[in-house]
Design an enzyme around this catalytic site. Sequence first.
Site, PDB file in Angstrom:
ATOM      1  N   SER A 109       0.815  -1.219   0.000  1.00 53.77           N
ATOM      2  CA  SER A 109       0.000   0.000   0.000  1.00 53.77           C
ATOM      3  C   SER A 109       0.846   1.265   0.000  1.00 53.77           C
ATOM      4  CB  SER A 109      -0.880   0.052   1.251  1.00 53.77           C
ATOM      5  OG  SER A 109      -1.847  -0.936   1.194  1.00 53.77           O
ATOM      6  N   HIS A 149      -3.776  -0.414  -4.543  1.00 52.12           N
ATOM      7  CA  HIS A 149      -3.199  -1.649  -5.080  1.00 52.12           C
ATOM      8  C   HIS A 149      -3.613  -1.771  -6.537  1.00 52.12           C
ATOM      9  CE1 HIS A 149      -1.653  -3.548  -1.386  1.00 52.12           C
ATOM     10  NE2 HIS A 149      -2.527  -2.747  -0.828  1.00 52.12           N
ATOM     11  N   HIS A 207      -5.256  -9.669  -0.635  1.00 52.51           N
ATOM     12  CA  HIS A 207      -5.251  -9.804   0.828  1.00 52.51           C
ATOM     13  C   HIS A 207      -6.329 -10.778   1.281  1.00 52.51           C
ATOM     14  CE1 HIS A 207      -3.576  -5.794   0.024  1.00 52.51           C
ATOM     15  NE2 HIS A 207      -2.871  -5.961   1.124  1.00 52.51           N
ATOM     16  N   TYR A 236      -8.326 -10.318   3.756  1.00 56.67           N
ATOM     17  CA  TYR A 236      -9.541  -9.596   4.154  1.00 56.67           C
ATOM     18  C   TYR A 236     -10.448  -9.248   2.971  1.00 56.67           C
ATOM     19  CZ  TYR A 236      -6.880  -5.403   2.849  1.00 56.67           C
ATOM     20  OH  TYR A 236      -6.137  -4.491   2.164  1.00 56.67           O
ATOM     21  N   GLU A 237      -9.916  -9.407   1.762  1.00 57.86           N
ATOM     22  CA  GLU A 237     -10.759  -9.150   0.587  1.00 57.86           C
ATOM     23  C   GLU A 237     -11.676 -10.334   0.303  1.00 57.86           C
ATOM     24  OE1 GLU A 237      -8.519  -6.915  -2.748  1.00 57.86           O
ATOM     25  OE2 GLU A 237      -6.946  -7.829  -1.555  1.00 57.86           O
ATOM     26  N   ALA A 242       2.814  -1.758   3.934  1.00 56.30           N
ATOM     27  CA  ALA A 242       2.569  -0.652   4.849  1.00 56.30           C
ATOM     28  C   ALA A 242       2.252  -1.283   6.197  1.00 56.30           C
ATOM     29  CB  ALA A 242       1.390   0.171   4.367  1.00 56.30           C
ATOM     30  N   MET A 259      -1.436  -6.303   7.383  1.00 61.32           N
ATOM     31  CA  MET A 259      -2.453  -7.281   6.965  1.00 61.32           C
ATOM     32  C   MET A 259      -2.026  -8.082   5.736  1.00 61.32           C
ATOM     33  SD  MET A 259      -5.734  -4.742   7.278  1.00 61.32           S
ATOM     34  CE  MET A 259      -5.829  -3.492   8.575  1.00 61.32           C
ATOM     35  N   SER A 260      -0.733  -8.263   5.561  1.00 62.37           N
ATOM     36  CA  SER A 260      -0.280  -8.966   4.340  1.00 62.37           C
ATOM     37  C   SER A 260       1.061  -9.656   4.577  1.00 62.37           C
ATOM     38  CB  SER A 260      -0.122  -7.942   3.207  1.00 62.37           C
ATOM     39  OG  SER A 260       0.949  -7.055   3.490  1.00 62.37           O
ATOM     40  N   ASN A 312       2.072   4.635  10.337  1.00 58.87           N
ATOM     41  CA  ASN A 312       1.369   5.177  11.517  1.00 58.87           C
ATOM     42  C   ASN A 312       1.855   4.452  12.771  1.00 58.87           C
ATOM     43  OD1 ASN A 312      -0.373   2.955  10.040  1.00 58.87           O
ATOM     44  ND2 ASN A 312      -0.892   2.807  12.210  1.00 58.87           N
ATOM     45  N   HIS A 353      -7.028   4.724   6.247  1.00 62.40           N
ATOM     46  CA  HIS A 353      -6.286   4.269   5.064  1.00 62.40           C
ATOM     47  C   HIS A 353      -5.630   5.454   4.356  1.00 62.40           C
ATOM     48  CE1 HIS A 353      -5.104   1.539   1.912  1.00 62.40           C
ATOM     49  NE2 HIS A 353      -5.800   2.184   0.989  1.00 62.40           N
TER      50      HIS A 353
HETATM   51  N1  HPA Z   1      -2.512  -2.023  11.373  1.00 67.54           N
HETATM   52  C1  HPA Z   1      -2.682  -2.935  10.391  1.00 67.54           C
HETATM   53  N2  HPA Z   1      -2.322  -2.741   9.138  1.00 67.54           N
HETATM   54  C2  HPA Z   1      -1.759  -1.563   8.837  1.00 67.54           C
HETATM   55  C3  HPA Z   1      -1.549  -0.556   9.804  1.00 67.54           C
HETATM   56  C4  HPA Z   1      -1.957  -0.812  11.145  1.00 67.54           C
HETATM   57  O1  HPA Z   1      -1.812   0.020  12.057  1.00 67.54           O
HETATM   58  N3  HPA Z   1      -0.966   0.490   9.172  1.00 67.54           N
HETATM   59  C5  HPA Z   1      -0.833   0.128   7.865  1.00 67.54           C
HETATM   60  N4  HPA Z   1      -1.299  -1.097   7.661  1.00 67.54           N
END
Ligand code: HPA
Length: 273
Positions: free
Chosen positions: A30, A61, A83, A85-86, A113, A211-212, A235, A247
Amino acid sequence: MTYEAVQECARFIRERFEGEMPKVAMVLGSGLNDLASSVEKATVLAFTDLPGFPKPTVEGHVGKMLIGELEGNPVICMQGRAHGYEGHSEQSLGYSTRVLSALGVETLILTNAAGSLDEVAGPGSLMAITDHINFSGLNPLVGVNDDRFGPRFPDVSQAWDREYTETFRQCAKELDIPLHEGVYLMAKGPNFETPAEIRAFRTMGANAVGMSTVPECLTARHCGMRVCGISSITNYAAGMTDGELTHTETMEFGAVAAIKLDKLLRLFVKKIS
Ligand code: HPA
């Protein structure tokens, strides 16, 4: 996902690319899509055209495969990924990695990310992944094992290549780019974590959460590829600051980290080629 389907997809790609297939591939996470513009002389294939490929549905993506060169060094660049979650099946999360292996790729560079659990590694910074925790409940290797891919019970005690991590350290030093190191924890998503989950993950030894990436690493190690990776910290993880997680923030700070990551990857690919 059958062995034959993977071979068929690899054949489809080979027919569309003239020249020697790169031995190095990288997956852009991402906010890191722009790195693909560094790839020269690229043959571009859309995931939607590749037989059997799961199609990414998330903003940020793109879903393209670029076969070309990074400063003259052959590389395959995957712009985007699927992913869990998709709603893709856990097995399908390993498909693209198996296709890369079938194409002859030996080294897989994974980027993503991630949220940081460490105060010292703030948004916009980079973290070399030294190990992972699979907290997603997803595993691409679940199901009947085809030994032509790899063994039923793969060893992952050195999933993340130590030599390559050392190379990343050297590259970062040469470029004067601060590079953190740590353990990446994969959560299934799609929601960001709760502060309680983040505190729990910290006691487990996680330094970053996303998440990947873990499905690709497991699939790649299963079929004998070498794996390394960098998290772009977008973050602080949930509960570490007062603000909400979005996001949009992921994309913004991804762009900050991407500038450094671009330099780091160029030098890294040069060194290992
Ligand atoms: N958590 C999960 N996935 C992420 C985060 C997060 O804080 N930041 C970017 N992808």
